[in-house]
Design an enzyme around this catalytic site. Structure first.
Site, PDB file in Angstrom:
ATOM      1  N   ASP A  96       0.852  -1.186   0.000  1.00  0.00           N
ATOM      2  CA  ASP A  96       0.000   0.000   0.000  1.00  0.00           C
ATOM      3  C   ASP A  96       0.899   1.251   0.000  1.00  0.00           C
ATOM      4  O   ASP A  96       1.833   1.341   0.797  1.00  0.00           O
ATOM      5  CB  ASP A  96      -0.860  -0.045   1.287  1.00  0.00           C
ATOM      6  N   HIS A 192      -8.215   9.899   3.614  1.00  0.00           N
ATOM      7  CA  HIS A 192      -7.579   9.018   4.599  1.00  0.00           C
ATOM      8  C   HIS A 192      -7.932   9.429   6.028  1.00  0.00           C
ATOM      9  O   HIS A 192      -8.163  10.598   6.298  1.00  0.00           O
ATOM     10  CB  HIS A 192      -6.058   9.051   4.431  1.00  0.00           C
ATOM     11  N   HIS A 228      -9.242   4.689  -2.275  1.00  0.00           N
ATOM     12  CA  HIS A 228      -8.557   4.688  -0.977  1.00  0.00           C
ATOM     13  C   HIS A 228      -9.422   5.456   0.021  1.00  0.00           C
ATOM     14  O   HIS A 228     -10.362   6.151  -0.357  1.00  0.00           O
ATOM     15  CB  HIS A 228      -7.208   5.398  -1.102  1.00  0.00           C
ATOM     16  N   GLY A 229      -9.044   5.355   1.298  1.00  0.00           N
ATOM     17  CA  GLY A 229      -9.701   6.186   2.316  1.00  0.00           C
ATOM     18  C   GLY A 229     -11.199   5.980   2.344  1.00  0.00           C
ATOM     19  O   GLY A 229     -11.965   6.927   2.478  1.00  0.00           O
ATOM     20  N   ALA A 230     -11.647   4.725   2.249  1.00  0.00           N
ATOM     21  CA  ALA A 230     -13.073   4.450   2.081  1.00  0.00           C
ATOM     22  C   ALA A 230     -13.706   3.851   3.339  1.00  0.00           C
ATOM     23  O   ALA A 230     -14.618   3.044   3.252  1.00  0.00           O
ATOM     24  CB  ALA A 230     -13.288   3.545   0.875  1.00  0.00           C
ATOM     25  N   ASN A 271     -10.272   0.270  -0.300  1.00  0.00           N
ATOM     26  CA  ASN A 271      -9.383   0.153   0.861  1.00  0.00           C
ATOM     27  C   ASN A 271     -10.098   0.566   2.142  1.00  0.00           C
ATOM     28  O   ASN A 271     -10.653   1.670   2.209  1.00  0.00           O
ATOM     29  CB  ASN A 271      -8.175   1.078   0.694  1.00  0.00           C
TER      30      ASN A 271
HETATM   31 ZN   LIG Z   1      -4.441   5.040   0.774  1.00  0.00          ZN
END
Ligand SMILES: [Zn+2]
Length: 326
Positions: A96, A192, A228-230, A271
């Site tokens: 990652d 994030h 990302h950041g989900a 993610n």
């Molecule tokens: Zn990320």
């Protein structure tokens, strides 16, 4: 110098077939980060039980925290447990937010089946040069590569940005063509960490930019997109943390129904890290508060692991749509 290992020797798969199936069937593969045994157990048991494919993610920070050799053998152990259980869920081991060619190369040499090279802090042209270099090396080993265009706000290990910059749909085609990446992380409003949006009283979370996602899909037909950041920053766990001495006032995330909608589109990988951190923290705080005489780590890490497993199953079933696929 330790010997190099190819991911196939470990029983891992890269993300190519996973994404193809997820794209065709309208779901997303969950990508869960791990740094310790209880987290990995919860992820594995949760994915076996819900029959979901899974991407095990290791960040640079996790490699430093847990030791890269140990992480590799932990992933191998996880694969053995899956085999013993009779399950056939596919597992990828993914880096990652790789930030250099050297780090990606080192992960590929130790058995990772997929890597992310995050060149989003660089200029568009520099990002292309760096990403292309990683892709050329990775593809020699049949390892898949995730690139990133656009910048997510928030903090995650060493990755930190004050402001987000949405992905520009007019750039994605050139980026994918020139780099040869297998998937692309884009910025459409996720972020994030546990403080994804600064809301004034009465304000609700702004919706994800599905218009940008749609433009990207038009430019890249059939191409796997990554979010990302989900995390949704589940309020029941934020409340437990605050109730038992924590202070996470104003922590909010992306509503789960929006992520489900994204998972039905070209988004093939989502993610989730912060939600798991919140669950573990909440349960440990509760255990300590309810039994001040408890000094056996198994008696607070165990319950935390149990709730984390339930979270994983919930995410796979109702957010990713990845359950009951194997
Ligand atoms: Zn990320």
């Amino acid at each position: 110098m330790s010997k190099t290992t190819h991911f196939t020797e470990l029983g891992l798969v890269n993300t190519r077939e996973m994404f193809k199936k997820a794209f065709a069937d309208g779901y997303a593969i969950p990508a869960y980060n791990f740094n310790n045994m209880e987290q990995l157990q919860a992820i594995i048991m949760g994915c076996i039980e819900s029959r979901s494919p899974v991407i095990l993610q290791v960040s640079k920070g996790a490699r430093q925290y847990a030791n890269q050799t140990l992480l590799k053998y932990m992933a191998m152990g996880a694969l053995e447990i899956i085999k013993e259980s009779g399950s056939s869920i596919p597992v990828a081991l993914h880096l990652d937010h790789g930030d250099s060619f050297e780090l990606c190369k080192s992960c590929i040499e130790t058995g990772f089946s997929s890597v992310m090279i995050d060149g989003s802090a660089w200029s568009f042209d520099e990002n292309i040069v760096l990403t292309k270099k990683v892709v050329e090396y990775a593809h020699q080993h049949n390892v898949t590569v995730e690139g990133e265009l656009g910048v997510l706000a928030g903090i995650e290990d060493e990755v930190s940005h004050e402001k987000s910059h949405y992905t520009k749909p007019e750039e994605v085609e050139e980026f994918v063509d020139k780099t040869g990446v297998d998937s692309l992380a884009i910025s459409i409003g996720t972020s994030h960490g546990a403080y994804k949006f600064k809301l004034k009283p009465g304000e609700s979370v702004p919706p994800l930019r599905f218009d940008i996602l749609k433009e990207v899909e038009k430019k890249l037909p059939g191409f796997p997109i990554v979010l990302h950041g989900a995390s949704s920053v589940l309020q029941e766990y934020v409340q437990i943390i605050n109730q038992y001495g924590g202070n996470l006032e104003g922590a909010v995330g992306v509503p789960e129904d929006q992520l489900r909608r994204a998972a039905k589109s070209a988004v093939c990988k989502i993610n989730i890290d912060s939600d798991g951190r919140l669950v573990v923290t909440a349960i440990i705080r509760k255990c300590f508060a309810e039994d001040p005489k408890n000094f056996d780590p198994r008696k607070y890490l165990g319950p935390a692991r149990e709730d984390l497993k339930k979270l994983i199953i919930h995410k796979n079933r109702t957010v990713l749509g990845s359950a009951d696929r194997y």
